[in-house]
Design a protein around this motif. Sequence first.
Motif: not given
Length: 544
Positions: A2-5, A8-13, A99-102, A126-138
Amino acid sequence: MKSKYLIGIVVLAFILRFFMLGQNPPSLNWDETSIGYNAYSILKTGKDEYGTSFPIEFRSFDDYKPPVYIYLDVLPVAIFGLTEFAVRFPSALFGFLSVIVMFYLVKKLFDKEDHKLGLIVALFSAFFLSISPWHLQFSRAAYEGNVGLFFLLLAFYLFIKGLESRWYLVLSSISFVICLYSYHSFRLVVPIFLLVLISLFIKKLLVYKKQLIISALIIFIFSLPIYIGFLNPEGSKARLSMVSIFGESEGLQNQLAQLQNDKSTGNVIGQVFHNRRFYYLYTAEKNYLTHFDFNYLFTIGAGSLHHHAKDMGMMYLFELPLLIWGLISVFKNPSKKIIAMLALLIIAPLPAAVTTGTPHGVRAIGMVPGLIFLVANGAASLYGIINKIKKANYRAIAISFGFLIFAINFTYYLNQYYSVTPREVGYFWQYGNKEVIIAAHGLEDNYDRVIMTYIYDQPYIYYLFYNKIDPSWYQKNWDTNGNGQVDRFSRKIGKYEFRNINFISDEKLPKTLLIGTEQEIPVAAPLREIRFPDGRIAYRIVGN
């Protein structure tokens, strides 16, 4: 595993928020430019552009910006210089940290006996927030609301932690206060959300009376200047009056005209509905509901082109069934902590509901955690069902189909954001101001006067920013009228004059460089033309 996932999410974010941060969006808009120059001014002089020492509200364009983002931007400007990357750095950083706090917040929302489920939902969140169009836009532009969202999430997380370890409540109160100073909308969201939290967890909170009193005093004392500011016509009240639905409008005048007709005809029922109070209530309700509209969330996006990628909603289409599924699964047995998350989703659009220009992606940015949480619940439920498929081939088909749907949506978004939007919506980001200021700087020594159009609004701030005008000089020279007031459509800074151009008369001015639109300067062979990314002419430069 799970820590690897999570890694990976943190790096993507991180990549999605910092990749080409200084180049896309394709230009700083005027609010970003103002934030950057005022951070530069604080760095150099300890004062804003108008000469006010360490303000808690930045006058800017008389819209009185909250202070947190500007102060956070001082260090990036000191390190990276007065650049696009430096201006956007705090938003990207705190978007990444969100993303981390989420992840830790969602994990904390589940009771200990649901630890496994909580971990899965937290990873999906965390994953869906990392790729969220809404969150990324701002997260990729200098938006105060994005930084405010981080402190709201952090305050929520620390509050939940505080139910088990009392001193976290004090840290939570500090984070709530910073959130209040981060963005205007949270000045309505935070008090209501705090009331919800208190009502849900009052029994546990009363056990920690000392920490509860300290937290209450911190919030009361440090938030008091904000709410007193609403009484000041040159502070928060000025900002509210610019965007509130409670002012005079064409819609209200039509309503009142109908009221007069109802009175003259004796229509009692019409008088009930055609009045100022009902109009405000109806408008606020309509504005609120637009934030849950299908087109807004999944196909078209917010009204402002700044707030979403071209031809994209605030969320991915594939998230819709997950959102519905997640909502159903959450309501089967919701804990008080989960109810608090859903309450935040309901509360978040309230500031936007009482303002114009809805639906509004920034003012309602507090919706993002709740929506992402529901989508993650739906995804976790689907994950559980797929894992129960006994035949490996069928399980592989289900996973492959899900990944294909995701890949199509995500690839489409990346293309729209990085390719289509900069080209087709670049003009809306005030593209061309940097280019024309740099061009003018190379020509200005040959002229006694430079006149630049005000048609695109606030061009002076680009002059200050890209020429890195000494803030201490500007603070002494901005008040050309001598009355402390600024004409929004006419400013003078040194040899530069910012106003709309009358070409018939202005072309006769000696040794004058004119910078205007294609309509203002109808000449066939200008010294220079600046074009928008879509090829249309943004500026023409001619010299007399």
